[in-house]
Design a protein around this motif. Structure first.
Motif: not given
Length: 366
Positions: A315-321
Motif C-alpha cells: 500500500g502507498d500508506n506505508r504504515h497503515n497497510s
C-alpha cells in the motif's frame, strides 16, 4: 393431383408474451450480459480502507480492467453475481463445482508500480475454506514482479539493487513536536493528515505525505518533524515469513527473490521458510520435513520448480497497510485486474451536501 401443400401458409399466430414474461426475459438477458462483461472485461470496486491513502481514498469507486492482464475464468462459476461471498450465514456461491485456474490472453503484463486489484492471499489457508475468486478483493501497488529481488531499507523499496520510484502521494508516519500550540484543524483536514497518537503534551505521531510534512515543517509552532522508521535488525513476528531467523520489519526487509514460473530453487531450511507457503498452499503440494530431509508429496526433494508467477504488493500508506510484508507473495491466480479510473468518490465524514469529492470523479489512476 392436389398441390395445395406447396402454397400452404401458417395462419396460426404465436401467442403474445405477457408483460411479466417480457420483463423476466429482459432482466435475465441483462444479468447474463452484465455477468459476462463483469467477468471478462471490467468491474467496479469500492475502496473500504485507507491502505492506499493519499493515492486512492476510502470511498473511491474504481473502474478495474480485467482485460489488461487477461480475464481470469471464474473458479466458482455457480455464484450469485454482484453479491459478497457470504450474506449473513448464507453462502452466495456453490463450491461443489470448482474449475481449474485459467486466464485468457490480455493486453499487457503486470509492471512495477501498476495499481492492481487481487484476491487476498492470506485467505488461501484451509481455515478460511474459500475458493480463490471468492476471497476478499484488495488494491495495492505492485512493487516487484516475478524474478525481481526486493529489499526495503528505512522504508525505501529497492528492486534489483536500485531504488524504486515512490508514489507521489506516498504516506508514512512522522513524530511532530510543537511549541505547545496546536496545529490548525482545518490544515490537518486539508492536508489529509491523520493523528495516530500523542506521546507527550507537545509530541504527536502523524501519518502524512512528504508534501504535507514539508508544509507542516514551515509552521512557526512546529519545532521538529522526523520520519518514523523501525530500525534494521528488529524482528517483528507479524512480518512474513514469521520466523526469527529473518529479522525483518515494515521498514527494513529482505532481500527476497520473487518466484517466477519455471524458476528452480534449491531447498534448504532457509529457502523452505521463505517459499513453503507458495509450494504448499498456492501450488497444492504436501510438504514435510523428516530430520534433514525435505519431502514434497512424499518424495525427498532437493529443489522445487515453481508453476506460477508471484508478485509483491504494498500500500502507498506505508504504515497503515496490511500487504505483502505481512502475508508474502501474491500468486498469479489471485490477480483480478488493473485499476484504471476513479469513477466516483464520497467522503462519509462529510454532510450530505458536501459528501461527493467532485475533484476525483472520472480521475485516471496512476
Amino acid at each position: 393431383m392436389n398441390w395445395k401443400f406447396l402454397s400452404r401458409t401458417n395462419t396460426a399466430s404465436a401467442k403474445p408474451k405477457s408483460a411479466i414474461r417480457e420483463w423476466l426475459h429482459a432482466i435475465g438477458f441483462a444479468l447474463v450480459v452484465s455477468t459476462i462483461i463483469r467477468g471478462l472485461l471490467f468491474s467496479a470496486y469500492a475502496i473500504p480502507s485507507g491502505s492506499m491513502e493519499g493515492t486512492q481514498l476510502t470511498g473511491d469507486y474504481l473502474f478495474v480492467s480485467k482485460i489488461s492482464y487477461g480475464p481470469r475464468i471464474a473458479n466458482t462459476p455457480l455464484a450469485i453475481p454482484f453479491l459478497e461471498p457470504k450474506v449473513g450465514n448464507f453462502k452466495t456461491y456453490w463450491d461443489g463445482l470448482q474449475l481449474p485456474y485459467l486466464r485468457l490472453p490480455g493486453l499487457s503484463h503486470i509492471k512495477n508500480q501498476d495499481i492492481v486489484v487481487f484476491n487476498k492471499p492470506d485467505e488461501a489457508g484451509p481455515e478460511y475454506n474459500l475458493p480463490t475468486d471468492e476471497r476478499t478483493c484488495l488494491i495495492k501497488r505492485c512493487q516487484a514482479i516475478p524474478g525481481d529481488v526486493l529489499s526495503i531499507v528505512n522504508s525505501q523499496v529497492y528492486i534489483n539493487g536500485k531504488a524504486a520510484p515512490n508514489a507521489p502521494k506516498l504516506q508514512t508516519s512522522y513524530t511532530v513536536v510543537t511549541n505547545g500550540l496546536d496545529i490548525n484543524t482545518e490544515v490537518i483536514n486539508e492536508l489529509r493528515i491523520a493523528i495516530l497518537g500523542q506521546t507527550a503534551p507537545n509530541t504527536f505521531v502523524m501519518n502524512m505525505s512528504v508534501a504535507a510534512a514539508n508544509t507542516i515543517k514551515t509552521y512557526s509552532n512546529v519545532k521538529s518533524i522526523v520520519a518514523d522508521f523501525q530500525t534494521s535488525g528488529r524482528y517483528d513476528a507479524a512480518i512474513f515469513p514469521h520466523h526469527e531467523n529473518f529479522k525483518w520489519n515494515l521498514d527494513n526487509y529482505g532481500p527476497i527473490r520473487l518466484p517466477k514460473k519455471g524458476w528452480t530453487v534449491s531447498l534448504t531450511d532457509s529457502t523452505l521458510t521463505l517459499y513453503r507457503r507458495a509450494i504448499e498452499v498456492y501450488e497444492n503440494n504436501k510438504v514435510a520435513v523428516n530430520g534433514k530431509n525435505i519431502l514434497i508429496n512424499g518424495s525427498k526433494a532437493s529443489s522445487y520448480t515453481f508453476k506460477m508467477d508471484y508478485y509483491w504488493m504494498m500500500g502507498d500508506n506505508r504504515h497503515n497497510s496490511l500487504d505483502s510484508r505481512y502475508w508474502g507473495y501474491v500468486p498469479e491466480d489471485h490477480i483480478v485486474g488493473k485499476a484504471m479510473l476513479t469513477i466516483f468518490s464520497t467522503d462519509s465524514t462529510k454532510n450530505v451536501f458536501s459528501r461527493v469529492r467532485w475533484d476525483r470523479v472520472l480521475r485516471p489512476i496512476e
